[in-house]
Motif scaffolding. Structure first.
Motif, PDB file in Angstrom:
ATOM      1  N   LEU A   1       0.834  -1.199   0.000  1.00  0.00           N
ATOM      2  CA  LEU A   1       0.000   0.000   0.000  1.00  0.00           C
ATOM      3  C   LEU A   1       0.869   1.251   0.000  1.00  0.00           C
ATOM      4  CD1 LEU A   1      -2.599  -0.987   2.739  1.00  0.00           C
ATOM      5  CD2 LEU A   1      -2.926  -1.050   0.260  1.00  0.00           C
TER       6      LEU A   1
ATOM      7  N   ARG B   1      -2.440   5.373   2.450  1.00  0.00           N
ATOM      8  CA  ARG B   1      -3.399   4.268   2.600  1.00  0.00           C
ATOM      9  C   ARG B   1      -2.965   3.344   3.738  1.00  0.00           C
ATOM     10  NH1 ARG B   1      -6.460   0.708  -0.716  1.00  0.00           N
ATOM     11  NH2 ARG B   1      -7.846  -0.276   0.781  1.00  0.00           N
TER      12      ARG B   1
ATOM     13  N   THR C   1      -4.026   4.766   7.108  1.00  0.00           N
ATOM     14  CA  THR C   1      -5.451   4.533   7.395  1.00  0.00           C
ATOM     15  C   THR C   1      -5.681   3.096   7.843  1.00  0.00           C
ATOM     16  OG1 THR C   1      -6.129   6.220   5.820  1.00  0.00           O
ATOM     17  CG2 THR C   1      -7.774   4.569   6.409  1.00  0.00           C
ATOM     18  N   GLU C   2      -5.122   2.145   7.106  1.00  0.00           N
ATOM     19  CA  GLU C   2      -5.301   0.734   7.446  1.00  0.00           C
ATOM     20  C   GLU C   2      -4.655   0.395   8.782  1.00  0.00           C
ATOM     21  OE1 GLU C   2      -7.272  -1.489   6.078  1.00  0.00           O
ATOM     22  OE2 GLU C   2      -7.898  -0.029   4.565  1.00  0.00           O
TER      23      GLU C   2
ATOM     24  N   SER D   1      -6.648  -4.083  -2.424  1.00  0.00           N
ATOM     25  CA  SER D   1      -5.215  -4.419  -2.357  1.00  0.00           C
ATOM     26  C   SER D   1      -4.961  -5.807  -2.920  1.00  0.00           C
ATOM     27  CB  SER D   1      -4.709  -4.342  -0.926  1.00  0.00           C
ATOM     28  OG  SER D   1      -5.310  -5.314  -0.121  1.00  0.00           O
TER      29      SER D   1
END
Length: 95
Positions: A46, A50, A53-54, A95
């Motif tokens: 990623l 991103r 955030t994950e 993903s």
């Protein structure tokens, strides 16, 4: 959290809102969080924003589960029917 519940509560308790009062503690916390972000980015290829955030999503899930367990909530119905924590890992969408 299971093996050292008092340490876990100390690390993530409400007193931690004063984290910035100690520069070295804030730096250590930032480094630990960025280790998680880097691991998430590498695991799912990623981009950094991103992955951030994950990482927050996964950290929140694990932290919430740990606190529910420490507070004894997961021992009652219907929570006792929940899967074990390692079954909560999910692959980010796209993903």
């Amino acid at each position: 959290a299971r093996e050292h519940p008092h340490l876990y509560r100390l690390m993530f308790g409400t007193d931690m809102h004063e984290l910035d009062a100690t520069e070295s503690l804030a730096r250590t916390a930032d480094e630990a969080f960025h280790t998680l972000v880097d691991a998430v980015a590498a695991a799912w290829s990623l981009p950094p924003e991103r992955a951030m955030t994950e990482a927050v999503v996964h950290w929140s899930s694990v932290h919430g589960y740990a606190m529910l367990e420490l507070d004894g909530v997961l021992g009652c119905c219907p929570a006792k029917l929940l899967p074990k924590p390692d079954q909560f890992v999910r692959r980010p969408r796209g993903s």
